[in-house]
Design a protein around this motif. Sequence first.
Motif, PDB file in Angstrom:
ATOM      1  N   GLU A 226       0.825  -1.206   0.000  1.00  0.00           N
ATOM      2  CA  GLU A 226       0.000   0.000   0.000  1.00  0.00           C
ATOM      3  C   GLU A 226       0.864   1.263   0.000  1.00  0.00           C
ATOM      4  OE1 GLU A 226      -3.148   0.417  -0.452  1.00  0.00           O
ATOM      5  OE2 GLU A 226      -3.611  -1.716  -0.542  1.00  0.00           O
ATOM      6  N   ARG A 229       2.031   1.975  -3.502  1.00  0.00           N
ATOM      7  CA  ARG A 229       1.011   2.657  -4.314  1.00  0.00           C
ATOM      8  C   ARG A 229       0.956   4.144  -3.975  1.00  0.00           C
ATOM      9  NH1 ARG A 229      -1.745  -2.176  -2.646  1.00  0.00           N
ATOM     10  NH2 ARG A 229      -1.827  -3.667  -4.371  1.00  0.00           N
ATOM     11  N   THR A 230       1.008   4.441  -2.679  1.00  0.00           N
ATOM     12  CA  THR A 230       0.966   5.843  -2.265  1.00  0.00           C
ATOM     13  C   THR A 230       2.217   6.580  -2.708  1.00  0.00           C
ATOM     14  OG1 THR A 230      -0.440   5.332  -0.350  1.00  0.00           O
ATOM     15  CG2 THR A 230       0.812   7.387  -0.265  1.00  0.00           C
ATOM     16  N   THR A 234       2.488   9.767  -5.163  1.00  0.00           N
ATOM     17  CA  THR A 234       2.969  11.034  -4.612  1.00  0.00           C
ATOM     18  C   THR A 234       4.052  11.660  -5.483  1.00  0.00           C
ATOM     19  OG1 THR A 234       2.479  10.275  -2.356  1.00  0.00           O
ATOM     20  CG2 THR A 234       4.021  12.113  -2.578  1.00  0.00           C
ATOM     21  N   HIS A 284       1.975  11.591   2.940  1.00  0.00           N
ATOM     22  CA  HIS A 284       0.729  12.299   3.231  1.00  0.00           C
ATOM     23  C   HIS A 284       0.975  13.757   3.620  1.00  0.00           C
ATOM     24  CE1 HIS A 284      -2.460   9.409   2.576  1.00  0.00           C
ATOM     25  NE2 HIS A 284      -1.568   8.499   2.890  1.00  0.00           N
ATOM     26  N   GLU A 297      -7.987  10.147  -0.669  1.00  0.00           N
ATOM     27  CA  GLU A 297      -8.185   8.817  -1.263  1.00  0.00           C
ATOM     28  C   GLU A 297      -7.252   7.779  -0.656  1.00  0.00           C
ATOM     29  OE1 GLU A 297      -7.108   6.727  -5.519  1.00  0.00           O
ATOM     30  OE2 GLU A 297      -7.859   8.804  -5.546  1.00  0.00           O
ATOM     31  N   ARG A 298      -6.000   8.170  -0.404  1.00  0.00           N
ATOM     32  CA  ARG A 298      -5.001   7.214   0.091  1.00  0.00           C
ATOM     33  C   ARG A 298      -4.932   7.173   1.613  1.00  0.00           C
ATOM     34  NH1 ARG A 298      -4.295   3.312  -2.302  1.00  0.00           N
ATOM     35  NH2 ARG A 298      -2.385   2.969  -1.114  1.00  0.00           N
ATOM     36  N   ALA A 301      -5.477   3.840   3.730  1.00  0.00           N
ATOM     37  CA  ALA A 301      -4.370   2.886   3.718  1.00  0.00           C
ATOM     38  C   ALA A 301      -3.310   3.270   4.740  1.00  0.00           C
ATOM     39  CB  ALA A 301      -3.762   2.808   2.315  1.00  0.00           C
TER      40      ALA A 301
END
Length: 348
Positions: A226, A229-230, A234, A284, A297-298, A301
């Motif tokens: 996960e 994916r982030t 990013t 983030h 959205e992320r 996770a």
Amino acid sequence: MNVRVGEARAAAARWVAAHARTRPDYRGAYFSGSTVGRPNDAVLPASSDVDVVVVTEGDEAPAKPGKLRHEGVLLEITYAPWAELSDPDTVLGSYHLAGSFRRDTVIDDPTGRLRALYAYVAPRFAERNRVRLRCLDARHRVENRLAALDTSQPFHTQVMAWLFPTGVTTHVPLVAALRNPTVRLRYPAAREVLTAYGHQELYPELLALLGCEGVRARQTGRHLAELTRTFDATVPVARTPFFFSSDLTERARPIAVDGSRELIDRGEHREAVFWIVATFARCHTVLAVDDPALHAERLPAFLDAVVELTGITGTPDLLARREEVLRFVPRLWTVTEAILAANPDIGP
């Protein structure tokens, strides 16, 4: 292609000659970080970079360029003002500065001041009172930074404000053992030191403070997927500069992502948790500013990873864990004093 440490150092020196010496405020450069003390014929892992500190005149340094590739070698370039290095006794008492001058790491020294600093620090590096000062420096970093945790900040910022000083608990015994206080690999390094000095019972407690002592490889691997994916989402949208921005680039992927996979693959899935959560929170921090919709959205996770890998569900848990760490510090210090006393390489 495998790159030897000596070849990587030579490439770094050529970068300094081509790109740093031209600065009007340039005053020299030296190596720092994980390559210090490694032999020239050692292989530089793909998940490692070469840390180069460029010294500038004055009291403040420019923003660091961070990670970049030069001649196929991943370099981490940081600027440091000479004011930070001008007092050799202050350098000797700083656990994140002194190690660079334990050995001759100087790349270029047009003023002669870096070699003079090395000549002062190296013979005094292992004096007992100097080592103890550096251990205290690391201890105070744990205590002071945890005390400064600001609950008014977004949760991902709070997580970083708790995570990094909690991780510095590993640096305290590492410094006592005269070991490099590494960043990403701090937990495996601390385990080695504690085992070598007969204090292996403390290591599960360090993991418990992080919350990952019972985490399984399958869980860590799922959250790394996960994070990947982030991370990959990013990188293309990141615009706002942060001090860690160069860690969230395609160039940094071998360290930020693949390095954690290496740990999991060799059975050190609990040790991978620190950098997975740190990188997740950094992503983030960027997304909240540069792409709020993608941040939202992320976010589930990230929250899931924090809960499952550290056991923290929100700010109250962070505050409770902070107090656990602070209560643990005196016990950590007792073990650190024992390592100081037992280390045969520490002088009077």
